[in-house]
Scaffold this motif. Structure first.
Motif, mmCIF file in Angstrom:
data_model
loop_
_atom_site.group_PDB
_atom_site.id
_atom_site.type_symbol
_atom_site.label_atom_id
_atom_site.label_comp_id
_atom_site.label_asym_id
_atom_site.label_seq_id
_atom_site.Cartn_x
_atom_site.Cartn_y
_atom_site.Cartn_z
ATOM 1 N N ASP A 33 -11.204 -6.662 -4.195
ATOM 2 C CA ASP A 33 -9.875 -5.946 -4.189
ATOM 3 C C ASP A 33 -9.815 -5.343 -5.867
ATOM 4 O O ASP A 33 -8.897 -4.379 -6.098
ATOM 5 C CB ASP A 33 -8.625 -6.815 -4.124
ATOM 6 N N PHE B 295 2.080 -4.881 4.106
ATOM 7 C CA PHE B 295 1.044 -3.815 3.813
ATOM 8 C C PHE B 295 1.081 -2.789 4.682
ATOM 9 O O PHE B 295 2.294 -1.946 4.860
ATOM 10 C CB PHE B 295 -0.397 -4.604 4.148
ATOM 11 N N PHE C 196 0.966 -1.180 0.096
ATOM 12 C CA PHE C 196 0.041 0.007 -0.047
ATOM 13 C C PHE C 196 0.814 1.141 0.090
ATOM 14 O O PHE C 196 1.614 1.344 0.850
ATOM 15 C CB PHE C 196 -0.931 -0.060 1.204
ATOM 16 N N ARG D 246 -10.274 -19.409 3.454
ATOM 17 C CA ARG D 246 -9.683 -18.578 2.218
ATOM 18 C C ARG D 246 -8.653 -17.964 2.755
ATOM 19 O O ARG D 246 -8.559 -17.156 3.833
ATOM 20 C CB ARG D 246 -10.701 -17.672 1.608
ATOM 21 N N ASP E 132 -5.545 -15.491 3.155
ATOM 22 C CA ASP E 132 -5.220 -14.188 2.792
ATOM 23 C C ASP E 132 -3.504 -14.004 2.365
ATOM 24 O O ASP E 132 -2.888 -14.858 3.223
ATOM 25 C CB ASP E 132 -5.546 -13.097 3.741
HETATM 26 C C1 NOJ Z 1 -5.811 -9.294 0.259
HETATM 27 C C2 NOJ Z 1 -6.766 -9.007 0.634
HETATM 28 O O1 NOJ Z 1 -7.981 -9.274 -0.410
HETATM 29 C C3 NOJ Z 1 -7.174 -7.276 0.653
HETATM 30 O O2 NOJ Z 1 -8.471 -6.844 0.723
HETATM 31 C C4 NOJ Z 1 -6.065 -6.964 1.871
HETATM 32 O O3 NOJ Z 1 -5.863 -5.413 1.768
HETATM 33 C C5 NOJ Z 1 -4.858 -7.571 1.575
HETATM 34 N N1 NOJ Z 1 -4.639 -9.051 1.350
HETATM 35 C C6 NOJ Z 1 -3.802 -7.363 2.778
HETATM 36 O O4 NOJ Z 1 -4.555 -8.233 3.998
#
Ligand code: NOJ
Length: 491
Positions: free
Chosen positions: A327, A176, A156, A210, A212
């Protein structure tokens, strides 16, 4: 070729997740049961009837655990409790019970790569260099000039993936946001703690996870600079990431009822994607195929991704396909120029390939990306346009994001046999009733330019005209396809 096909023939032991269509519920925006403007788990419960009517088999819930919501649930402050605004654990248990009664399964999002900086683990870790949990996160001294220990960047904003903790004089890693410190997956205690988290939810009855950031859990242990062409922003130790996934697979497979691991494998090259399946039955059960998601709606491009995926996956492995998620820009806008006919063609591909399709809430409505006015945006990475509330036709008072998307409501579409929703429901019914579509092997069929055609199993063929011109194709007989029209035929 035939041998490979034979190996992939359906077996009566096919686990539920290979026959299922998954439906991603972005809980905050799905349905609000208590009028506070934020979707919640009782809202999901109240709409299970709709999901069953639609014909999906399982839900994937976006993160429901306790979070300060810097990244809308993907910054977890408690892995084993449910966010109060979603109704807490009690509402979750009610939802599970009702889903079970309706024969719908519930997969939850698990975020093992990082926690929130508010998580007690991190609070303890950052308290001092000697803290018992110091090594649960990735701490390093800055260089002599105060700069970060390596060139890793945060996903980010693209700034450094390191933030200085003034009190202890060290920097911690965050792939992130700074509020999302990465857990140190080289620490066995971290691995055991996450095993416990998984068991907590599996014991409660979830159908799986799921995962991440499944592609980047374990980082290079020497923290070497990332190569300039690295797709991720940090340097990942893939082999060790696979080792962790094998550990999880054993844990999950020890449970009854075929629990599933679905990885967010954000990699753009298919050989690497295939490697997430291990030897086919020892790593992830399913891995999202982002090259497919990001392909243009083009016969040649899509065919190539699918053929290569089919060629590269181990014999026992099962693909997972999706067009949208929370996303990325919604597929009718991103892939289909906002054209409903093109969106129907894309949906037909999604629901007729060999593999598990994952619908994102609103896909069934042909919901385009919404324009969220700048003053109403909530997400730091500009993803709100994919996250606006489902337009049920009522049910939302002052929702946390504006309704926004230019699409007919669920109620209106339910009443209209020509709607996008009706089309989606018909495709789902067709899929369920046709063993070839559920389980048959994929084989490309010859087709004119601009048309993508394939056989599924022995008796079903699909042809999609992904062009602006009318086309003809021979399947069971001759089919005339208008621009962007598809057909499923018995052959
Ligand atoms: C992937 C997730 O789908 C997204 O929404 C998130 O910001 C990032 N991983 C960090 O966890």
């Amino acid at each position: 070729m035939r041998d490979t096909v034979a190996l992939r023939m359906p077996s009566s032991r096919q686990p539920w997740w290979q026959r299922a269509v998954l439906y991603q519920v972005y809980v905050r925006s799905f349905a609000d049961s208590d009028g506070d403007g934020v979707g919640d788990l009782r809202g999901v419960l109240e709409r299970l009837e709709y999901l069953q009517w639609l014909g999906v088999d399982a839900l994937w819930l976006s993160p429901i655990t306790v979070s300060p919501d810097k990244d809308w649930g993907y910054d977890v402050a408690d892995y084993t409790d449910v966010q109060p605004v979603f109704g807490g654990l009690e509402a979750f248990d009610e939802l599970l019970a009702e889903a079970e009664r309706r024969d719908l399964r519930v997969v939850i999002d698990l975020v093992p790569n990082h926690s929130s900086d508010q998580h007690p683990w991190f609070q303890e870790s950052r308290a001092s260099r000697d803290s018992a949990r110091r090594d649960w996160y990735v701490w390093r001294d800055p260089r002599a000039d105060g700069s970060p220990p390596n060139n890793w960047r945060s996903a980010f904003g693209g700034g450094p993936a390191w933030t200085l903790d003034e009190a202890t004089g060290q920097m911690y890693l965050h792939s992130f946001l700074p509020e999302q410190p990465d857990l140190n997956w080289w620490n066995e205690d971290v691995r055991e703690a996450m095993d416990d988290v998984m068991r907590f939810w599996l014991d409660r009855g979830v159908a799986g996870f799921r995962l991440d950031v499944a592609h980047a859990i374990v980082k290079d242990s020497e923290l070497r600079d990332r190569p300039p062409d690295d797709e991720t922003y940090v340097r990942v130790d893939l082999n060790e990431t696979f080792a962790v996934q094998r550990r999880w697979r054993k844990l999950v497979d020890a449970y009854d009822r075929d629990r599933v691991l679905l990885g967010e494998t954000w990699v753009m090259d298919l050989p690497t994607l295939a490697a997430f399946y291990g030897s086919g039955d020892d790593q992830l059960h399913l891995a999202f195929n982002f090259p497919f998601t990001f392909s243009p709606l083009d016969a040649h491009a899509l065919r190539q991704v699918v053929e290569e995926t089919e060629r590269l996956l181990p014999a026992e492995a099962w693909p997972a396909w999706t067009l949208s998620n929370h996303d990325v820009v919604r597929f009718p806008t991103r892939m289909c120029d906002g054209d409903a006919q093109k969106a129907r063609a894309a949906l037909m591909a999604l629901l007729t390939l060999r593999g598990t399709p994952v619908l994102y809430q609103g896909d069934e409505l042909g919901m385009p990306q919404a324009d969220v006015p700048a003053e109403q945006t909530r997400d730091m990475a500009d993803r709100d346009g994919a996250r606006t509330p489902i337009p049920w036709n009522g049910g939302w008072q002052s929702p946390w994001l504006p309704l926004g998307a230019d699409v007919a409501s669920v109620a209106a579409q339910r009443d209209d046999p020509a709607s996008f929703l009706a089309f989606c429901r018909e495709l789902l019914a067709r899929r369920r009733s046709q063993p070839d579509l559920l389980a048959g092997a994929y084989e490309t069929l010859p087709a004119p330019e601009g048309v993508w055609a394939y056989r599924r199993g022995t008796g079903t063929a699909v042809a999609l005209n992904l062009s602006d011109d009318a086309a003809q194709i021979d399947l069971d007989g001759r089919h005339e396809l208008a621009a962007w029209e598809g057909v499923i035929a018995d052959v």
